[in-house]
Design a protein around this motif. Structure first.
Motif, PDB file in Angstrom:
ATOM      1  N   GLU A 196      39.609   0.911  21.360  1.00  0.00           N
ATOM      2  CA  GLU A 196      40.576  -0.057  21.865  1.00  0.00           C
ATOM      3  C   GLU A 196      41.663   0.627  22.694  1.00  0.00           C
ATOM      4  O   GLU A 196      42.014   0.170  23.797  1.00  0.00           O
ATOM      5  CB  GLU A 196      41.211  -0.819  20.698  1.00  0.00           C
ATOM      6  CG  GLU A 196      40.258  -1.747  19.965  1.00  0.00           C
ATOM      7  CD  GLU A 196      39.342  -1.021  19.002  1.00  0.00           C
ATOM      8  OE1 GLU A 196      38.402  -1.640  18.492  1.00  0.00           O
ATOM      9  OE2 GLU A 196      39.558   0.193  18.763  1.00  0.00           O
ATOM     10  N   VAL A 197      42.192   1.732  22.199  1.00  0.00           N
ATOM     11  CA  VAL A 197      43.244   2.446  22.929  1.00  0.00           C
ATOM     12  C   VAL A 197      42.676   3.100  24.187  1.00  0.00           C
ATOM     13  O   VAL A 197      43.306   3.090  25.251  1.00  0.00           O
ATOM     14  CB  VAL A 197      43.913   3.492  22.017  1.00  0.00           C
ATOM     15  CG1 VAL A 197      44.867   4.368  22.810  1.00  0.00           C
ATOM     16  CG2 VAL A 197      44.660   2.796  20.889  1.00  0.00           C
ATOM     17  N   LEU A 198      41.483   3.659  24.101  1.00  0.00           N
ATOM     18  CA  LEU A 198      40.864   4.246  25.289  1.00  0.00           C
ATOM     19  C   LEU A 198      40.588   3.179  26.341  1.00  0.00           C
ATOM     20  O   LEU A 198      40.692   3.436  27.547  1.00  0.00           O
ATOM     21  CB  LEU A 198      39.564   4.952  24.903  1.00  0.00           C
ATOM     22  CG  LEU A 198      39.709   6.208  24.041  1.00  0.00           C
ATOM     23  CD1 LEU A 198      38.350   6.736  23.634  1.00  0.00           C
ATOM     24  CD2 LEU A 198      40.485   7.283  24.783  1.00  0.00           C
ATOM     25  N   GLY A 199      40.250   1.971  25.897  1.00  0.00           N
ATOM     26  CA  GLY A 199      40.047   0.881  26.839  1.00  0.00           C
ATOM     27  C   GLY A 199      41.331   0.493  27.544  1.00  0.00           C
ATOM     28  O   GLY A 199      41.331   0.189  28.740  1.00  0.00           O
ATOM     29  N   LEU A 200      42.457   0.507  26.807  1.00  0.00           N
ATOM     30  CA  LEU A 200      43.744   0.215  27.434  1.00  0.00           C
ATOM     31  C   LEU A 200      44.082   1.253  28.502  1.00  0.00           C
ATOM     32  O   LEU A 200      44.509   0.916  29.611  1.00  0.00           O
ATOM     33  CB  LEU A 200      44.847   0.190  26.377  1.00  0.00           C
ATOM     34  CG  LEU A 200      44.926  -1.041  25.473  1.00  0.00           C
ATOM     35  CD1 LEU A 200      45.988  -0.826  24.407  1.00  0.00           C
ATOM     36  CD2 LEU A 200      45.235  -2.280  26.291  1.00  0.00           C
ATOM     37  N   ALA A 201      43.887   2.523  28.167  1.00  0.00           N
ATOM     38  CA  ALA A 201      44.190   3.581  29.137  1.00  0.00           C
ATOM     39  C   ALA A 201      43.272   3.498  30.349  1.00  0.00           C
ATOM     40  O   ALA A 201      43.691   3.769  31.474  1.00  0.00           O
ATOM     41  CB  ALA A 201      44.068   4.949  28.473  1.00  0.00           C
ATOM     42  N   SER A 202      42.024   3.118  30.134  1.00  0.00           N
ATOM     43  CA  SER A 202      41.099   3.004  31.255  1.00  0.00           C
ATOM     44  C   SER A 202      41.470   1.850  32.172  1.00  0.00           C
ATOM     45  O   SER A 202      41.288   1.920  33.386  1.00  0.00           O
ATOM     46  CB  SER A 202      39.666   2.815  30.733  1.00  0.00           C
ATOM     47  OG  SER A 202      39.264   3.933  29.959  1.00  0.00           O
ATOM     48  N   SER A 203      41.996   0.783  31.600  1.00  0.00           N
ATOM     49  CA  SER A 203      42.395  -0.354  32.427  1.00  0.00           C
ATOM     50  C   SER A 203      43.593  -0.023  33.307  1.00  0.00           C
ATOM     51  O   SER A 203      43.793  -0.626  34.352  1.00  0.00           O
ATOM     52  CB  SER A 203      42.731  -1.558  31.539  1.00  0.00           C
ATOM     53  OG  SER A 203      43.883  -1.309  30.742  1.00  0.00           O
TER      54      SER A 203
END
Length: 978
Positions: free
Chosen positions: A879-886
């Motif tokens: 979830e956190v990696l997805g936020l950073a990727s966005s």
């Protein structure tokens, strides 16, 4: 040479005598800065390089050079001075080269005015100067080719406008030959041929920091061809209509042969793949020593086969030649042990069927679109690495990285994702798998000693049979590989307890028991030794010969360099859904990307530790975001560390919820007391850092008429600590080489003074000096109350410890206590066991198939024990990696790459670790800065560009003084009025 300089000085003086020079140079600088900061959005890219400066250079040079050269010969023709020049004592070659040097000097001055860009980038980031030098060298080489074209065209006409247009067209054709606009119309082979002819595609190779003799000679050949044509045009002006025809034919023949040879040398040099110099820091585009070390381990031929379709996506097509060149270097470095092949599966049905069925390689549908239509193309972009019966297939997702620069396909930046690391990783994997499938003793670098400390008597069933199985295994090992394994079986109680005391003092081993209340105490410990390395062999849960062999083989692999390792991975259990009550499942953080990343270099064994044991074949234990661990789970972690293993732990007392409204709740890990006992404490607070990464926040914007639009806004978020090199331990530490790391909702660590001098403490990760800790669960910013950062500022700012590593001897938290596993064991001896103890008499009937639970506690670890603690339980979650990727519109992999570094470093796989850190230089990031600071650096570059133009304007007089006089003196016409 003196005449060349006089001609060049005169042309420079004439150029600067009019405002045209400053108009052209000002336009060049304005367009360059606009493209750098606005079109390519330098600060949004957040990469410390000057690639945008050179990305548009081939196009800008077309117009700039054409404008510079358009008057060189055309003005001479228009003014009627060309015939006069050709009758002077100065050779035509000197005239051509003199004008060429003048034009090249003008381009060099314009390029020098862009130097503030790399200088300012080096101040706000770790700039690699190799690609910068390569970019400027490529720009000068490209300008030389374009100048020769412009001079030739200018010599053919007396109209400057026509010269400008024709020069632009010819230079534009050379650029378009290698562009994706034309190469996408052909297959791989045709497109690759066009890219070899394209001025822009050749430019990219040098601009990335690789000086290839083939690329330099390509520009030299263009310069030579058009120089010869220029001389031929000037010589033909001197010919009269009644001139000698044989002399004219000789000129044409010599010019034709010279041009043919200049072009032919390109074909000959095309075979030289090693005539290149890598200027990048760490030579990231060259085969490294780490890769060569893996290739030296090959005993059989290694096959590397590239599957590339003729028709593929236009963004992937330019990457195929780079992969071809890289794989050819593998073949050369393999010294006959590496075979490289390139195939188009769609042209070879047999190989396509083999790829589909045997290796699982399938074509990927790529959607492409043009101005008039959209289409779907099924194509291959794969690499197969095969060694013996082991193979690894790499797809386009493994080989490339995609970064989005804006909306739409045209704003995608597609590049290779550290190809050497990816391919070498696959080679290591097949090499390790091939070794693992064979005799485990064959690859041992030196003999291993197996010491079995087993009581001669009092062994409960089925341990007597297990002892006999051990003796048989020792004989089998010694028969298969003589001299590789030595063994001895010792009764620790046979020498009056001296050996038993040694086991307790040196290894922290205690006698085992068959149950919590069983009076029996016995020894059954197995230890492997080789050199300075010691490993303990755990007893198998099955307590049989086959299980014991698996455990011995697993420990023997730890003494084998290059063997495939196993990581035991604990992640918190996902919540079970209750659809009948409308409660969805899958709650809590997930760590699929972490597992996927670790599987690249090791075998991952997922475990929940509920049985109180770490998987027997585990080489390392990775505990991600532990939550409310039970006593048995803590015991499993404790005993794995006591065996000399490495435990990596990422934990924090806080657990955020990203579903719905953002909030954070306290969540105990269950490891608090255990960590305190080991001298570590995770504080009950969160770190806020002014040096932070952005966080995407949904917001509503009123567009008028009562209509609100929901959109995502990026906001500086202090709970996302942005860690740079100054906060990461360097030297002999797993963080060495890491460029950047973001820790989300992290808690500070504190380390108690260590009285044990045999332990080493390394402060791995620290926040910036502008950070502080706060005990709060309010993680939603309030900019009305706190306009600066959205949260109350800390009263005391300073670096916070967020990651630490302790190496050396550890004492067990359970030392002197009964094993938690003994609670499941029989409370007393079975009747059969009692009867065996009473002079062999038979007791009452019992279940003969029941096996006692053999339990014990290792009281102290050897010096090889290692505990790594990171104060964030969420920075590795999907979830956190997805936020950073966005935020960056690309997959953010820094945290999982860091986790992989920890594993590789702990397993002493320094080859791949060095390769990954070496490849990490591809994406050096900028220092964190606010928008105001970004505007300052941008406007500073504009100001420096204007300052540079002013300096050129001031010193232009020195270029003009005496230039005309020396020029006329050279021509022998000093004092002439014409």
């Amino acid at each position: 040479m003196r005449n060349l300089l006089r001609i060049a000085r005169k042309e420079l003086a004439a150029f600067f005598a009019s405002p045209a020079a400053f108009i052209f140079m000002a336009a060049f600088l304005a367009i360059t800065l606009f493209l750098f900061f606005w079109v390519d959005r330098f600060f949004a890219r957040n990469i410390a390089d000057v690639r945008p400066l050179f990305e548009w250079m081939p196009v800008l040079m077309i117009f700039f050079v054409s404008a510079v050269t358009m008057r060189m010969w055309s003005e001479e023709r228009r003014a009627g001075t060309l015939e006069f020049l050709l009758t002077t004592p100065v050779a035509p070659l000197q005239l051509v080269l003199g004008k060429f040097l003048a034009c090249l000097a003008l381009v060099a001055i314009a390029l020098a005015l862009t130097l503030p860009l790399p200088l300012t980038v080096s101040l706000i980031g770790q700039l690699d100067w190799g690609p910068v030098l390569g970019g400027y060298l490529a720009a000068l080489a490209l300008a030389s080719a374009y100048i020769s074209i412009g001079l030739f065209v200018s010599a053919r006409t007396d109209n400057q406008v026509i010269s400008l247009i024709v020069s632009t067209l010819i230079c534009g054709v050379f650029y378009l030959l290698g562009s994706s606009t034309l190469t996408s119309l052909l297959g791989n082979e045709g497109g690759e041929l066009l890219r070899l002819l394209g001025a822009g595609s050749r430019f990219e190779s040098i601009a990335r920091g690789v000086i290839d003799l083939r690329d330099l000679y390509y520009y030299l050949s263009i310069f030579g061809v058009f120089l010869v044509l220029n001389l031929y045009v000037l010589e033909s002006v001197r010919w009269s209509a009644q001139g000698r025809a044989p002399q004219h034919r000789r000129w044409r023949l010599i010019a034709g042969l010279t041009i043919a040879n200049l072009i032919a040398v390109n074909l000959w040099l095309g075979q030289l793949t090693q005539a290149r110099a890598d200027l990048t820091s760490g030579h990231i585009y060259s085969i490294s020593d780490e890769t060569r070390s893996y290739l030296r381990q090959l005993q059989e031929p290694l096959l590397i086969r590239g599957y590339f379709s003729a028709q593929t996506h236009p963004l992937l097509a330019p990457l195929v030649p780079r992969l071809r060149d890289l794989l050819k270097e593998y073949e050369i470095a393999g010294q006959g042990k590496v075979r490289v092949e390139f195939v188009d599966p769609q042209q070879n049905p047999a190989l396509e069927a083999e790829a589909n069925k045997q290796y699982g390689i399938q074509p990927v549908p790529f959607q492409t679109s043009s101005k008039y239509q959209a289409s779907v193309t099924n194509s291959y972009f794969n690499i197969l690495v095969k060694y013996g019966d082991e193979y690894s297939a790499l797809g386009f997702r493994d080989l490339i990285e995609v970064k989005e620069r804006g909306e739409g396909e045209g704003n995608l930046n597609v590049n290779l994702r550290d190809p050497e690391y990816t391919i070498t990783r696959a080679i290591k994997k097949v090499l390790s798998g091939y070794r693992g499938s064979g005799d485990v003793l064959a690859d041992l670098p030196q003999p291993v000693m197996l010491q079995a400390y087993i009581s001669a008597e009092k062994l409960p069933d089925p341990l007597p049979a297990l002892k006999s199985g051990l003796e048989e295994l020792i004989k089998d090992y010694q028969a298969k590989a003589p001299g590789k394994l030595n063994a001895e079986i010792v009764d620790p109680d046979a020498d009056g307890g001296k050996t038993a005391k040694m086991l307790q003092d040196d290894y922290g081993l205690e006698p085992l028991s068959a149950g919590l209340l069983s009076p029996r105490r016995f020894w059954f410990h197995l230890i492997l030794k080789s050199g300075d390395k010691t490993e303990q062999i755990p007893l198998p849960d099955s307590l049989d010969k086959d299980g014991l062999k698996r455990n011995i083989d697993a420990e023997l692999k730890r003494f084998t360099p290059g063997a495939l390792r196993t990581v035991a991975l604990y992640t918190p259990p996902r919540q079970q859904g209750m659809p009948q009550l409308g409660i969805p499942g899958g709650g809590g953080p997930s760590f699929d990307l972490l597992k996927q990343k670790l599987e690249e270099n090791a075998s991952v064994d997922a475990t929940d530790l509920r049985d109180g044991r770490v998987p027997e074949n585990a080489d390392i234990l990775f505990v991600a975001s532990p939550q409310q661990l039970e006593e048995k789970q803590v015991f499993a972690i404790d005993q794995f560390l006591m065996k000399g293993g490495t435990v990596i732990m990422a934990t924090s007392p806080y657990q955020p919820s990203l579903r719905g409204e953002l909030n954070v709740a306290t969540m105990p890990s269950g490891l608090e007391q255990w960590l305190e006992f080991q001298g570590l404490h995770v504080d009950d607070s969160l770190v806020l850092d002014r040096q932070n990464a952005p966080f995407p926040i949904p917001a509503e914007r009123d567009v008028g008429g009562g209509i609100k639009v929901r959109q995502i806004q990026l906001m500086d978020y202090p709970f996302f600590a942005d860690i740079r090199r100054d906060g990461l331990a360097q030297g002999a530490a797993p963080t060495a080489g890491t460029q950047q790391l973001t820790l989300s909702w992290a808690s500070p660590l504190s380390i108690a003074p260590d009285k044990n001098s045999k332990r080493k403490v390394v402060r791995l990760i620290e926040s910036s000096p502008h950070s502080w800790a706060a005990k709060t669960t309010n993680v939603v910013p309030d900019f009305e109350a706190h306009p600066d950062i959205g949260f109350p500022a800390g009263s005391k700012e300073g670096r916070q410890l967020l990651g630490a590593m302790i190496e050396g001897e550890f004492t067990s938290f359970f030392a002197g206590k009964p094993s938690p596993l003994a609670k499941d064991a029989p409370a007393k001896d079975t009747p059969e066991q009692k009867a065996t103890a009473d002079n062999g008499s038979k007791g009452a009937a019992a279940d003969k198939d029941a096996k006692p639970s053999i339990t014990g506690v290792i009281g102290r670890s050897p010096e090889s024990g290692r505990l790594i603690l990171i104060g964030s339980g969420t920075f590795l979650s999907d979830e956190v990696l997805g936020l950073a990727s966005s935020v960056d519109r690309t997959q953010y992999l820094a945290p999982v790459n860091f986790a992989q570094n920890l594993v590789d470093w702990s397993l002493e796989d320094r080859g791949l670790l060095a390769l990954r850190n070496r490849g990490g230089q591809f994406s050096r990031t900028l220092a964190p800065m606010k928008s105001g600071s970004q505007m300052f650096w941008e406007y500073l570059n504009y100001a420096l560009a204007l300052l540079g133009l002013g300096i050129v304007f001031i010193v232009r007089r020195s270029l003009r003084l005496g230039a005309r006089k020396r020029y006329l003196t050279m021509l022998g016409t000093e004092g002439a009025t014409t």
